[in-house]
Design an enzyme around this catalytic site. Structure first.
Site, PDB file in Angstrom:
ATOM      1  N   TYR A  66       0.858  -1.193   0.000  1.00 52.28           N
ATOM      2  CA  TYR A  66       0.000   0.000   0.000  1.00 52.28           C
ATOM      3  C   TYR A  66       0.888   1.234   0.000  1.00 52.28           C
ATOM      4  CZ  TYR A  66      -2.980   3.764   1.542  1.00 52.28           C
ATOM      5  OH  TYR A  66      -3.628   4.963   1.612  1.00 52.28           O
ATOM      6  N   GLU A 113      -3.530   7.484  -3.917  1.00 47.12           N
ATOM      7  CA  GLU A 113      -3.313   6.153  -3.364  1.00 47.12           C
ATOM      8  C   GLU A 113      -2.977   5.152  -4.469  1.00 47.12           C
ATOM      9  OE1 GLU A 113      -6.069   5.137   0.333  1.00 47.12           O
ATOM     10  OE2 GLU A 113      -6.722   4.115  -1.460  1.00 47.12           O
TER      11      GLU A 113
END
Ligand code: GDP
Ligand code: MN
Length: 380
Positions: free
Chosen positions: A101, A189
């Site tokens: 992530y 993101e």
């Protein structure tokens, strides 16, 4: 404002962040043509503004053209969390050895851009943050200095050991920070950022939210707005010049000024209600704005009472009252509407509102209590 994955990936590509090749399709035949052009297995990915597409069946692996056809067809028929899928991204499927992530948000606590990286990639980061926050490494960037290469490398080292991977990841972090900064993002993101068996690092998903207050500087991003993918009420509110955010509560709020709107919402919570929305009608007091605001709020079947709290300065209470009366006559609400109008032209407003005889209260505290009582939320 949110942009789709494929649009965020266009911005990534321009910034030099590696993403798999792919293109957008709106029909099955377009999807198959793109897969044919790619000439390898592809992913077929629904383009909707919601998280958890994968879990909802909106992200599928297609080994060949036949499978692409089948998945494109199915995904184009899906509705994910209330949003019908109208576009699909057909993109080369990559072999994955690890999922990381990587995200950047504007953090309200440190008042800085905060970079987050976690080996728990590919899954819902909110869940990781709630259950195992120690798995997320964070770094707050000094906005004056910007992100420096050694800081990016330090972050990459939190997850990777192999120097070849560290270099690639650090480079991506620097480029992602550039994107974040240049487009006035509130969030960017990559989940997941993946490594391949031959040690390449690639962004296979992309999420980008732009701060609406910075949008005027980015016409190219404003042009990416996809009205099909937005909530009808939010579009209507934006067009009417209202700041509106839908929430899940039961007390509809019509307020002028963002600060007063928040204070009103806090007090609604304090007295046992739950705001159904944030709504700031802004400085001017065009009665049409009030009408639009009421129309939007009344569409929400969770709403059990509407609370109108106006502190008249530039906003004139009589104009707002005219809007309330018009809304009342046109929309014929079946739920209680409680008002508090104070400040500029409050006396005239009172006269105007007499015609429809709505419950009212002189102070913020009292009007909130009254709204909650009339909504029937004070029994327990
Ligand atoms: P999301 O569900 O909306 O977050 O969609 P993602 O694009 O992040 O995809 C969800 C998951 O599908 C990823 O975490 C991967 O595990 C898998 N996935 C997506 N693209 C690929 C790909 O190209 N190859 C492989 N092997 N898996 C993929
Ligand atoms: Mn994802």
């Amino acid at each position: 404002m949110k942009v789709h994955e494929y649009q965020a990936k266009e911005i990534f590509i321009a910034a030099g962040i590696p993403v798999p090749p792919g293109r957008i399709a709106t029909t099955v035949s377009e999807a198959v043509a793109i897969a044919d052009e790619i000439g390898r297995p592809v992913m077929v990915k629904a383009q909707v503004h919601v998280g958890g597409r994968g879990k909802a069946g909106g992200v599928k692996y297609a080994e060949n053209l036949e499978a692409t056809k089948i998945w494109a067809q199915r995904i184009l028929e899906l509705t994910i969390k209330g949003l019908p899928v109208k576009k699909i991204l057909v993109t080369e499927a990559v072999d994955i050895t690890s999922e990381t992530y990587l995200g950047i948000i504007l953090d309200r606590v440190t008042k800085k851009p905060v970079i987050m990286i976690s080996a728990a990639g590919g899954i819902d980061i909110e869940e990781v943050a709630a259950n195992t926050p120690e798995k997320i490494h964070k770094f707050a960037v000094d906005p004056e200095l910007g992100l420096r290469p050694f800081e990016a490398r330090n972050l990459a080292y939190k997850i990777f050991r192999d120097i070849k991977l560290v270099r690639q990841v650090a480079d991506i972090i620097l480029k992602l920070y550039d994107v974040f900064w240049k487009v006035d993002a509130s969030l960017v993101e990559i989940n997941p950022l993946i490594t391949t068996p031959i040690n390449e690092v690639i962004a296979i998903d992309a999420k980008l939210n732009i701060d609406d207050n910075g949008l005027f500087r980015h016409k190219e991003i404003e042009d990416m707005r996809d009205l099909d993918a937005e909530n009808e009420s939010e579009i209507e509110a934006r067009e009417a010049g209202l700041s509106f955010i839908k929430l899940d509560g039961n007390i509809g709020c019509v307020v002028n000024g963002a600060g007063l709107a928040m204070a009103t919402m806090d007090l609604v919570k304090h007295y046992g209600g739950d705001p159904a929305n944030f709504l700031d009608i802004g400085g001017s007091s065009n009665p049409d704005k009030v009408l639009t605001a009421m129309r939007i709020i009344l569409r929400d079947t969770n709403v059990r009472a509407i609370l109108i709290n106006i502190f008249g300065g530039i906003t004139r209470c009589d104009d707002v009252a005219t809007g309330i009366v018009a809304a009342y006559k046109e929309l014929k609400p079946e739920i209680p509407i409680v008002t508090r109008l104070t400040g500029t032209n409050a006396a005239q407003a009172k006269k105007i509102l007499k015609e429809i005889n709505l419950p009212t209260a002189p102070t913020l505290d009292e009007v909130v209590k009254k709204a909650i009582k009339l909504a029937g939320l004070d029994e327990d």
